[in-house]
Design an enzyme around this catalytic site. Sequence first.
Site, PDB file in Angstrom:
ATOM      1  N   HIS A  36     -12.574   7.482   1.243  1.00  0.00           N
ATOM      2  CA  HIS A  36     -12.438   8.935   0.664  1.00  0.00           C
ATOM      3  C   HIS A  36     -12.831   9.995   1.801  1.00  0.00           C
ATOM      4  O   HIS A  36     -13.256  11.081   1.533  1.00  0.00           O
ATOM      5  CB  HIS A  36     -12.950   9.352  -0.611  1.00  0.00           C
ATOM      6  CG  HIS A  36     -12.571   8.426  -1.662  1.00  0.00           C
ATOM      7  ND1 HIS A  36     -12.942   7.189  -2.113  1.00  0.00           N
ATOM      8  CD2 HIS A  36     -11.476   8.642  -2.613  1.00  0.00           C
ATOM      9  CE1 HIS A  36     -12.382   6.754  -3.086  1.00  0.00           C
ATOM     10  NE2 HIS A  36     -11.445   7.665  -3.471  1.00  0.00           N
ATOM     11  N   GLU A  85       2.882   5.386  -1.332  1.00  0.00           N
ATOM     12  CA  GLU A  85       2.767   6.209  -0.216  1.00  0.00           C
ATOM     13  C   GLU A  85       3.992   5.956   0.644  1.00  0.00           C
ATOM     14  O   GLU A  85       4.539   6.979   1.161  1.00  0.00           O
ATOM     15  CB  GLU A  85       1.418   6.158   0.613  1.00  0.00           C
ATOM     16  CG  GLU A  85       0.095   6.712  -0.137  1.00  0.00           C
ATOM     17  CD  GLU A  85      -0.385   5.932  -1.241  1.00  0.00           C
ATOM     18  OE1 GLU A  85       0.223   4.697  -1.405  1.00  0.00           O
ATOM     19  OE2 GLU A  85      -0.880   6.481  -1.947  1.00  0.00           O
TER      20      GLU A  85
END
Lengths: 440, 387
Positions: B191, B121
């Site tokens: 999540h 990322e």
Amino acid sequence: MNKMYGLCFHAVRQTAGLKSSRLLQRRAFRVSTLHRQQPFDSTLEKPQFPGASAEFVDQLEFIEPNVISGIPVYRVMDRQGNIINPSQDPQLSKETVLNFYQKMTMLNTMDRILYESQRQGRISFYMTNYGEEGTHIGSAAALNPNDLVFGQYREAGVLMYRGFSLDHFMAQCYANADDLGKGRQMPVHYGSKDLNFVTISSPLATQIPQAAGAAYAVKRENSNRAVICYFGEGAASEGDAHAGFNFSATLECPLIFFCRNNGYAISTPTNEQYRGDGIAARGPGYGMLSIRVDGNDVFAVYNATKEARRRAVAENQPFLIEAMTYRIGHHSTSDDSSAYRSVDEVNYWDKQDHPISRLRHYMTARGWWSEDDERSWRKQSRKTVMEAFERAERRLKPNPELLFTDVYQEMTPQLNKQRESLWRHVQQYKEHYPLDLYDK
Amino acid sequence: CECIIFSIDDLFRLVPRALPVHCFGAALLRLSPGCSSRTKTQRRHASHFTYQPDPVPTQYGPTQKMNLFQSVTSALDNTLASDPTAVIFGEDVAFGGVFRCTVGLRDKYGKDRVFNTPLCEQGIVGFGIGVAVAGATAIAEIQFADYIYPAFDQIVNEAAKYRYRSGNLFDCGNLTIRAPWGCVGHGSLYHSQSPEAFFAHCPGIKVVIPRGPVQAKGLLLSCISDKNPCIFFEPKILYRAAVEQVPVEPYTIPLSQAEVLQEGSDVTLVAWGTQIHVMREVANMAQEKLGVSCEVIDLQTILPWDTETVCKSVVKTGRLLISHEAPITGGFAAEISSTVQEECFLNLEAPISRVCGYDTPFPHIFEPFYIPDKWKCLEAIKRMINY
């Protein structure tokens, strides 16, 4: 499935011929030889793994990291400035070589004066480039002027080579009203849109993945531009460095990674920074062509950067150059390196292996530079720097309105309110604020 | 339900060995008569909200039925068509993305424009900044907002400060970062997160969160064309559940403008993303059960946020409820609450109320208890009315 593999196989066959030729035509995309080529066949005694192919082996043996002999150091001149292998002499013109020398020495002079000015409390901070001038000038000279440069903080010579004026260097260090950066950053955080030098930021290695992205965009432009990214051997330990290397190789970017391995990251010597064979040895791990050069040999730096640039643009792949050098000065004005290294060590590099003296020997051997030239140049460069220095000293700081602009492209209502609140406050308490030092 | 516990010997005796590995589990389940898939403990909890679609927009031309991920695809499609420099990249975007937001784009526009990156990322955002600095339009996808933190340095120290620190010589305004956001029923710690508060504290970037497909496409297109780096959080629970008639042509919805979804006189309800649909239901319940008239505001842009619209509403109603899934301490409701009490102190009839997630990581099995549901919000309204 078969059709997909057939296509891959076909594509690899097509490019295999091209890969072996020295003169590669510009291609948008290169098919990696590690890409899956043939369909799965469990009767073959070859590894079928998607992740890596190679061969099977039945002896248990760990690969030894080669840190004893390591990757050799490419050089053109010996420590006395004599060309070792004449075929490697780039045979640059006298004018070009004199320019190299003058840029390196001008940088050195500017460093001495600005370091001193910090010591006298005139500027808040400074970082010198002593000993690394060869890495800057050699690499900058090998690039095109419109190649994009991402730096770390010890690459002022690249800017100087490209023509950044002494006034602009000093304006940034003094954070005065002529600073292109509008006074927002600490000294030595230079930037120049005209000279394609992206503004320096303090966090280390953040520029590395950014350079990969810029190179990708530049590749899509098809404009024969390259990107170069400078960083030190310490910054190469950051996760961003790993990210940048991996992305640039995987995404096939025309990018030169230029690592200045100067022996120290502030006080941390290289044996506390890494255990492998420096930074050059990491390149092959990413699928990147890599080289180690003598960073104090301006011609070696020039040759390596020139060839890397040519191939990076022609083949759309990154190159890693590790320039070995030595940081003669302290890390910055906030550092006293006698706390962690000996004066003898520093003196060795200053006296026996300095990029400026090695180039001077090359020039004097050709009759291009005399003692008189040296004396008059020293006087002239010092005078030029001092004049710029005096101009910078007199200049006001930027208008404090500039505290609030450029946060976004547009001014926001909240920022406007805060700005107005500051002004009201300063009007009321003006005697406590140094308004006279600032532009109106 | 009482499952018969098999020993390993039993397992191998009873289950045919010829079955491939993935059928083993199904076979095993069939063999235990005590376990019915229809027993109460095994049925998963129903959604905590009812999606409230926007009315069909008429001012942007012909529309098409799209869910949220399709409206995102449409925005990206429009962008790639009109801006030759635009590129989309991130993990798994090439095949269409784990939430199908980029389906079809690689085939349509080419592998140099829609491509996978390595799994990193900080690399994705750093690379995106570089693309933007070089003048191209960069649309970076982070697979889940929960994984944005490795990129925090690049976002906060680099992207947000690029223009300011360079004296406007350089900027990465062409960068947009997209990430799925918010609770999804079973997402648990990693999540389900809503990290907008971390970024709200960072001058120089914009943070935008849509409530549905029509908003998503318009706001995303605004983020992409905006000359500042933007983070666009997409409520993942709405990807399939939210369906609206969405204009096919490109259109923009302005950033930093909150939208008053329904007017009211007694309480102002402020939320964003999925929680808007909870609030709309709460407003109906408040009207029916308590006779309370609620004004519902979708903040849409978290940073820079529209203080004027919210304060104007609170001046009118005198009561404010802010609700978000993110933990309450330091959550964005705290910023709204603080500003509103500064600006509207004398208009307030009751303390400002925040109904948010608890100060815990986002739990798995306890999600029904964790989330700021309509009952908690209704209760907060009751307390404010009776203050």
